[in-house]
Design a protein around this motif. Structure first.
Motif, short mmCIF file in Angstrom:
data_model
loop_
_atom_site.label_atom_id
_atom_site.label_comp_id
_atom_site.label_asym_id
_atom_site.label_seq_id
_atom_site.Cartn_x
_atom_site.Cartn_y
_atom_site.Cartn_z
N LEU A 69 25.56 21.25 71.16
CA LEU A 69 24.73 20.13 70.70
C LEU A 69 23.47 19.94 71.56
O LEU A 69 23.57 19.74 72.77
CB LEU A 69 25.56 18.84 70.70
CG LEU A 69 24.83 17.57 70.26
CD1 LEU A 69 24.36 17.68 68.82
CD2 LEU A 69 25.75 16.36 70.43
N LEU A 70 22.31 20.00 70.92
CA LEU A 70 21.04 19.77 71.61
C LEU A 70 20.46 18.40 71.29
O LEU A 70 19.93 17.73 72.15
CB LEU A 70 20.01 20.85 71.22
CG LEU A 70 20.32 22.27 71.67
CD1 LEU A 70 19.35 23.26 71.01
CD2 LEU A 70 20.26 22.39 73.19
N ALA A 71 20.55 18.01 70.02
CA ALA A 71 19.98 16.72 69.60
C ALA A 71 20.63 16.25 68.30
O ALA A 71 21.06 17.07 67.48
CB ALA A 71 18.48 16.87 69.40
N LEU A 72 20.69 14.94 68.19
CA LEU A 72 21.20 14.31 66.98
C LEU A 72 19.98 13.71 66.29
O LEU A 72 19.25 12.93 66.90
CB LEU A 72 22.19 13.23 67.43
CG LEU A 72 23.06 12.49 66.45
CD1 LEU A 72 23.78 13.43 65.51
CD2 LEU A 72 24.07 11.67 67.26
N GLU A 80 20.79 19.34 65.91
CA GLU A 80 20.15 20.55 66.41
C GLU A 80 21.10 21.18 67.42
O GLU A 80 21.63 20.48 68.28
CB GLU A 80 18.80 20.21 67.06
CG GLU A 80 17.83 19.60 66.06
CD GLU A 80 16.50 19.22 66.70
OE1 GLU A 80 16.22 19.63 67.85
OE2 GLU A 80 15.73 18.51 66.03
N CYS A 81 21.31 22.50 67.27
CA CYS A 81 22.33 23.18 68.07
C CYS A 81 21.76 24.45 68.69
O CYS A 81 20.84 25.05 68.15
CB CYS A 81 23.50 23.61 67.17
SG CYS A 81 24.17 22.27 66.20
N ARG A 82 22.37 24.86 69.79
CA ARG A 82 22.02 26.15 70.37
C ARG A 82 22.60 27.26 69.50
O ARG A 82 23.75 27.19 69.08
CB ARG A 82 22.68 26.28 71.75
CG ARG A 82 21.95 25.56 72.83
CD ARG A 82 22.44 26.06 74.17
NE ARG A 82 23.61 25.31 74.62
CZ ARG A 82 24.38 25.70 75.62
NH1 ARG A 82 24.16 26.85 76.24
NH2 ARG A 82 25.40 24.96 76.00
N ARG A 83 21.79 28.28 69.28
CA ARG A 83 22.28 29.42 68.49
C ARG A 83 23.10 30.33 69.41
O ARG A 83 22.61 30.78 70.45
CB ARG A 83 21.12 30.18 67.89
CG ARG A 83 21.56 31.19 66.87
CD ARG A 83 20.38 31.74 66.10
NE ARG A 83 20.81 32.47 64.94
CZ ARG A 83 19.99 32.85 63.97
NH1 ARG A 83 18.71 32.54 64.02
NH2 ARG A 83 20.44 33.53 62.93
N LEU A 84 24.32 30.60 69.03
CA LEU A 84 25.26 31.36 69.86
C LEU A 84 25.72 32.61 69.14
O LEU A 84 25.53 32.76 67.92
CB LEU A 84 26.49 30.48 70.15
CG LEU A 84 26.23 29.12 70.77
CD1 LEU A 84 27.47 28.25 70.70
CD2 LEU A 84 25.76 29.26 72.22
N GLU A 85 26.40 33.45 69.89
CA GLU A 85 27.12 34.57 69.27
C GLU A 85 28.55 34.09 69.08
O GLU A 85 29.30 33.92 70.05
CB GLU A 85 27.08 35.78 70.20
CG GLU A 85 27.60 37.05 69.58
CD GLU A 85 27.77 38.16 70.62
OE1 GLU A 85 28.78 38.88 70.55
OE2 GLU A 85 26.88 38.27 71.49
N MET A 86 28.92 33.80 67.82
CA MET A 86 30.21 33.16 67.57
C MET A 86 31.37 34.13 67.78
O MET A 86 31.29 35.30 67.41
CB MET A 86 30.25 32.60 66.15
CG MET A 86 29.18 31.52 65.88
SD MET A 86 29.30 30.08 66.97
CE MET A 86 30.77 29.31 66.28
N LEU A 87 32.46 33.62 68.34
CA LEU A 87 33.68 34.43 68.46
C LEU A 87 34.29 34.59 67.06
O LEU A 87 34.25 33.65 66.26
CB LEU A 87 34.69 33.77 69.39
CG LEU A 87 34.30 33.61 70.85
CD1 LEU A 87 35.50 33.12 71.66
CD2 LEU A 87 33.78 34.92 71.43
#
Ligand code: PZK
Length: 286
Positions: A69-72, A80-87
């Motif tokens: 979570l970056l911002a609501l 707004e979320c950090r883009r990750l490499e999802m498991l």
């Protein structure tokens, strides 16, 4: 920024957009699904309730694990979320025997390789919470897998890490829910990796769409438990004679209003914050 966003995907009731290369926008709609079918009628406020609850739990658990979570946003339904490499696994923790866990137990006496005591009944509390990973099915249902199959997908070390963190998160949230008269029967968590290979909690967390919440005062093992949020909808839909295939029935106003109230009640009970205050200023949950 959302005018330059690329639509990445749709969940049953959520949308995912990319913007800024390394950021995502997760938008929760007011759509509702039951028996895996999205209904033609929306539940006002549902998207804001789920977004607010998830943001609240991300904040409450940020000392246990970093999250995406970056911002609501001020609409209360977009994060707004950090883009990750999802498991590639769903991280499920079960404290009670419900859903596919119950089905697997009846068939084999085990859930994901955890051998359980004989004689348990549906919805029984387990001797201790168990980590029961599942594959992410693109279509159809996720498949429960054992430690070896999950470790093949993410590696032994990463498996141990997500198991430990998932159990710690479940314990933290289930204890708080229990103190408020709510049973957190089970929950599904998703993790991703940041650029430095560190584990980050993602997706939505401890919402009624990702967890089974049961009212503690009605808890009675030996059968399925009424859902905190969706029971009105399920009962009404089945009462129409609906065969559980798409399209589902349109909901009448009293079922919409009752369900909307249940979602708002869940938000207020779990967060201790009036929902009207969240609507006025979503960041109040952070
Ligand atoms: C991610 N989903 C599920 C699918 C939705 C949600 N932080 C992240 N980084 C990269 N990918 C994802 C996330 C998150 N959360 C989540 N798929 C990818 C999903 C469709 C619609 F709203």
């Amino acid at each position: 920024m959302s005018d330059t966003a690329t639509h990445l995907g749709s969940g049953k009731v959520r949308e995912l957009y990319a913007f800024d290369d390394d950021k995502l926008l997760l938008v929760a709609s007011d759509r509702i699904s039951t028996f895996d079918v999205v209904l033609p009628t929306e539940i006002p406020d549902k998207g804001r309730v789920l977004t607010g609850l998830s943001a609240f739990w991300f904040r409450q658990t940020s000392g246990l694990v970093p999250n995406h979570l970056l911002a609501l946003r001020s609409d209360g339904r977009s994060t707004e979320c950090r883009r990750l490499e999802m498991l590639p696994i769903e991280c499920v923790v079960r404290g009670y025997l419900a859903g596919s866990g119950w089905k697997d137990y009846v068939a084999t006496g085990e859930v994901c390789g955890h051998r359980l005591p004989a004689g348990l009944v549906e919805s029984d509390q387990l001797p201790e919470p168990i980590f029961t990973p599942a594959t992410k099915a693109q279509t159809g249902h996720d498949e429960n897998i054992d430690r070896a199959a999950a470790a093949d997908l993410v590696g032994e070390e990463r498996y141990d890490e997500v198991e430990r963190l998932s159990l710690a998160l479940y314990r933290t949230v289930s204890e708080r829910a229990a103190a408020l008269g709510i049973v957190l029967a089970d929950t599904k968590l998703e993790f991703g990796l940041d650029d430095d290979g560190r584990l980050v909690l993602a997706d939505e967390a401890f919402t009624p769409d990702s967890s089974r919440f049961w009212p503690a005062d009605e808890y009675a093992p030996g059968g399925p438990q009424p859902s905190f949020d969706k029971q009105f909808v399920r009962d009404w839909c089945l009462g129409t004679g609906w065969d559980r295939t798409a399209p589902g029935p349109a909901l009448p106003p009293d079922v919409v209003d009752g369900t909307r109230e249940r979602y708002r009640e869940a938000f207020e009970l779990l967060t201790g914050i009036p929902f009207s205050r969240y609507v006025g200023d979503p960041e109040i949950v952070l």
